[in-house]
Design a protein around this motif. Structure first.
Motif, mmCIF file in Angstrom:
data_model
loop_
_atom_site.group_PDB
_atom_site.id
_atom_site.type_symbol
_atom_site.label_atom_id
_atom_site.label_comp_id
_atom_site.label_asym_id
_atom_site.label_seq_id
_atom_site.Cartn_x
_atom_site.Cartn_y
_atom_site.Cartn_z
ATOM 1 N N LYS A 104 0.788 -1.268 0.042
ATOM 2 C CA LYS A 104 0.206 0.009 -0.005
ATOM 3 C C LYS A 104 0.978 1.237 -0.042
ATOM 4 N N THR A 105 2.137 1.125 0.507
ATOM 5 C CA THR A 105 3.105 2.184 0.426
ATOM 6 C C THR A 105 3.395 2.486 -1.139
ATOM 7 N N LYS A 106 3.346 3.897 -1.310
ATOM 8 C CA LYS A 106 3.738 4.447 -2.700
ATOM 9 C C LYS A 106 5.288 4.588 -2.822
ATOM 10 N N LEU A 107 6.018 4.251 -3.494
ATOM 11 C CA LEU A 107 7.437 4.382 -3.883
ATOM 12 C C LEU A 107 7.800 5.004 -5.268
ATOM 13 N N ILE A 108 8.770 6.260 -4.661
ATOM 14 C CA ILE A 108 9.286 7.164 -5.814
ATOM 15 C C ILE A 108 10.680 6.896 -5.891
ATOM 16 N N GLY A 109 11.261 6.754 -6.895
ATOM 17 C CA GLY A 109 12.788 6.712 -7.100
ATOM 18 C C GLY A 109 12.932 8.192 -7.543
ATOM 19 N N PHE A 110 14.062 8.869 -6.891
ATOM 20 C CA PHE A 110 14.412 10.196 -7.316
ATOM 21 C C PHE A 110 15.885 10.079 -7.737
ATOM 22 N N PHE A 111 15.897 10.296 -9.038
ATOM 23 C CA PHE A 111 17.193 10.234 -9.751
ATOM 24 C C PHE A 111 17.668 11.510 -9.962
ATOM 25 N N HIS A 112 19.267 11.556 -9.947
ATOM 26 C CA HIS A 112 19.892 12.853 -9.796
ATOM 27 C C HIS A 112 21.018 13.094 -10.664
ATOM 28 N N THR A 113 21.216 12.114 -11.529
ATOM 29 C CA THR A 113 22.344 12.045 -12.393
ATOM 30 C C THR A 113 22.211 11.182 -13.602
ATOM 31 N N THR A 114 23.037 11.446 -14.645
ATOM 32 C CA THR A 114 23.050 10.773 -16.066
ATOM 33 C C THR A 114 24.074 9.838 -16.066
ATOM 34 N N ARG A 115 24.629 9.187 -15.062
ATOM 35 C CA ARG A 115 25.530 8.257 -15.321
ATOM 36 C C ARG A 115 25.435 7.412 -14.224
ATOM 37 N N HIS A 116 26.040 6.133 -14.215
ATOM 38 C CA HIS A 116 25.941 5.259 -13.124
ATOM 39 C C HIS A 116 27.461 4.866 -13.040
ATOM 40 N N VAL A 117 27.872 4.761 -11.748
ATOM 41 C CA VAL A 117 29.355 4.786 -11.322
ATOM 42 C C VAL A 117 29.906 3.352 -11.614
ATOM 43 N N HIS A 118 29.127 2.303 -11.457
ATOM 44 C CA HIS A 118 29.427 1.078 -11.509
ATOM 45 C C HIS A 118 28.195 0.138 -11.870
ATOM 46 N N GLN A 119 28.678 -1.078 -12.198
ATOM 47 C CA GLN A 119 27.411 -1.960 -12.347
ATOM 48 C C GLN A 119 26.380 -2.253 -11.411
ATOM 49 N N LEU A 120 26.923 -2.336 -10.061
ATOM 50 C CA LEU A 120 25.814 -2.692 -8.977
ATOM 51 C C LEU A 120 25.101 -1.433 -8.927
ATOM 52 N N ASN A 121 25.383 -0.038 -9.061
ATOM 53 C CA ASN A 121 24.847 1.241 -9.134
ATOM 54 C C ASN A 121 23.756 0.937 -10.124
ATOM 55 N N ASN A 122 24.085 0.519 -11.413
ATOM 56 C CA ASN A 122 23.329 0.106 -12.423
ATOM 57 C C ASN A 122 21.978 -0.640 -12.210
ATOM 58 N N LEU A 123 22.409 -1.840 -11.520
ATOM 59 C CA LEU A 123 21.480 -2.860 -11.218
ATOM 60 C C LEU A 123 20.607 -2.313 -10.225
ATOM 61 N N ALA A 350 3.272 19.366 -5.886
ATOM 62 C CA ALA A 350 2.236 19.041 -7.052
ATOM 63 C C ALA A 350 2.370 17.493 -7.614
ATOM 64 N N ALA A 351 3.634 17.264 -7.468
ATOM 65 C CA ALA A 351 3.740 15.585 -7.863
ATOM 66 C C ALA A 351 3.262 14.717 -6.915
ATOM 67 N N LEU A 352 3.456 14.886 -5.538
ATOM 68 C CA LEU A 352 2.964 14.011 -4.604
ATOM 69 C C LEU A 352 1.289 14.099 -4.530
ATOM 70 N N GLU A 353 0.774 15.260 -4.850
ATOM 71 C CA GLU A 353 -0.681 15.307 -5.096
ATOM 72 C C GLU A 353 -1.207 14.435 -6.142
ATOM 73 N N ARG A 354 -0.416 14.459 -7.224
ATOM 74 C CA ARG A 354 -1.154 13.658 -8.462
ATOM 75 C C ARG A 354 -0.851 12.120 -8.065
#
Length: 357
Positions: A104-123, A350-354
């Motif tokens: 029931k809990t809503k989950l939002i991923g907040f993304f801050h960069t245009t690169r991933h440092v390594h494969q674990l990050n990417n995964l 606004a985004a959380l309201e939507r």
């Protein structure tokens, strides 16, 4: 009142954490909004930033990320949030596991960069991209990146733009040609271009441009000092400790230029801050910087290939220094760069309201 918990791996000097501090009070007016820190908290930095109530930032109680995941999970169970916001890849395991066990809990991923440092990050970012209910991106460039990289479609842009308590500066901002003042605010990390900035300073000296470069931050100070000595600019460059958040804008206004020659950026909060108070930013057009700045209009760009074009950058900066009216016009244009952006808090509310509807 809806309960929102924003999860971060650590709370120390960084754009993500600074953005949270800038917006904390506004979000608390609308939501029961708290920040959950899995690992290290830099209390020395945090306590100088602003007046924060003890319950606004919750610590797992350990500096270990792995043990922190476990401890933070039980804190989440106790908090029972309506919405979780997950910033930075080390928060993903906790966020995803909690979501899977608490549908029931809503989950939002907040993304801050245009690169991933390594494969674990990417995964990890791929995983949250599949599980989340919605995504946040700190800029248009990050939004496009995660759409392509992770096939994420439901994304809201939460720009790192804030209602800074600053006075209007639309008056004649005079540049001192006899000694121009440059500054940098942030982590002393290679990817932030700090060594490239010092090489640029060496070229300023070689070209007989008098300057003073003040660097505010923390990180690899020992190597920074060695590089300053190598370039023989010890009398030109001064390293300062991190400033309290409420002092940053006022200190910035004492300078003419921000110097930040990064390899990668998202929104680049320190650039936004500096331009908002009228500094002309000397920058690399990476990340969202390329969208909100324009070379020769409100900023000066170091064009790719970055390290090969430093001499060209020196000449571009020299032209602006010698033309007082041009500098003034660029300074005013810099301040006006973000007037049409929603603020971070406005966009997030606004985004959380939507999301709730």
């Amino acid at each position: 009142m809806k309960k929102v918990v924003h999860i971060v791996p650590t709370f120390e000097l960084g754009g993500v954490q600074t953005g949270i501090l800038y917006s904390l009070n506004e979000l608390r007016e609308k939501y029961d909004y708290k920040v959950l820190v899995i690992g290290i908290i830099d209390y020395k930095w945090l306590q100088t930033q602003s007046k924060i109530n003890p319950d606004q930032i919750i610590w797992s109680g350990t500096n270990s990320i792995i043990l922190g995941w476990l401890k933070a999970y039980y804190i989440l169970k106790k908090e029972n949030p309506t919405i979780i916001i997950s910033s930075l890849w080390k928060s993903v395991i906790l966020s995803v596991v909690y979501k899977l066990l608490n549908q029931k809990t809503k989950l939002i991923g907040f993304f801050h960069t245009t690169r991933h440092v390594h494969q674990l990050n990417n995964l990890f970012l791929k995983i949250i991209g599949k599980i989340q209910d919605r995504a946040f991106a700190d800029s248009e460039v990050v939004k496009k990146y995660i759409e392509k990289k992770y096939s994420i479609s439901k994304t809201d842009i939460i720009p790192f733009n804030f209602k800074f308590n600053k006075e209007e500066i639309e008056h004649k901002k005079v540049i001192n040609r006899n000694c121009v003042k440059l500054c940098y605010f942030g982590r002393f990390k290679k990817e932030k271009g700090i060594y490239r900035s010092l090489a640029f300073c060496q070229l300023l000296k070689i070209n007989n441009i008098e300057f003073q470069f003040d660097m505010y931050g923390e990180g690899d100070i020992e190597n920074l000092q060695l590089m300053i000595k190598k370039y023989q600019i010890e009398d030109k460059v001064t390293i300062h400790e991190v400033l309290p958040l409420h002092q940053v804008l006022n200190i910035m206004k004492n300078f003419d230029f921000l110097l930040q020659l990064s390899d990668h950026e998202g929104m680049a909060l320190s650039v936004v801050e500096a331009m908002s108070v009228g500094l002309v930013a000397i920058v690399t057009p990476v990340g969202e910087i390329a969208n909100y700045s324009k070379d020769g209009y409100n900023a000066i760009w170091l064009e790719p290939n970055f390290d090969e074009n430093l001499e060209m950058l020196v000449q571009k900066v020299k032209e602006v220094i010698l033309d007082e009216n041009r500098y003034y016009q660029m300074s005013i244009a810099a301040q006006k760069s973000f007037v049409h952006y929603n603020t971070y808090s406005e966009a997030m509310i606004a985004a959380l309201e939507r999301l709730e509807n």
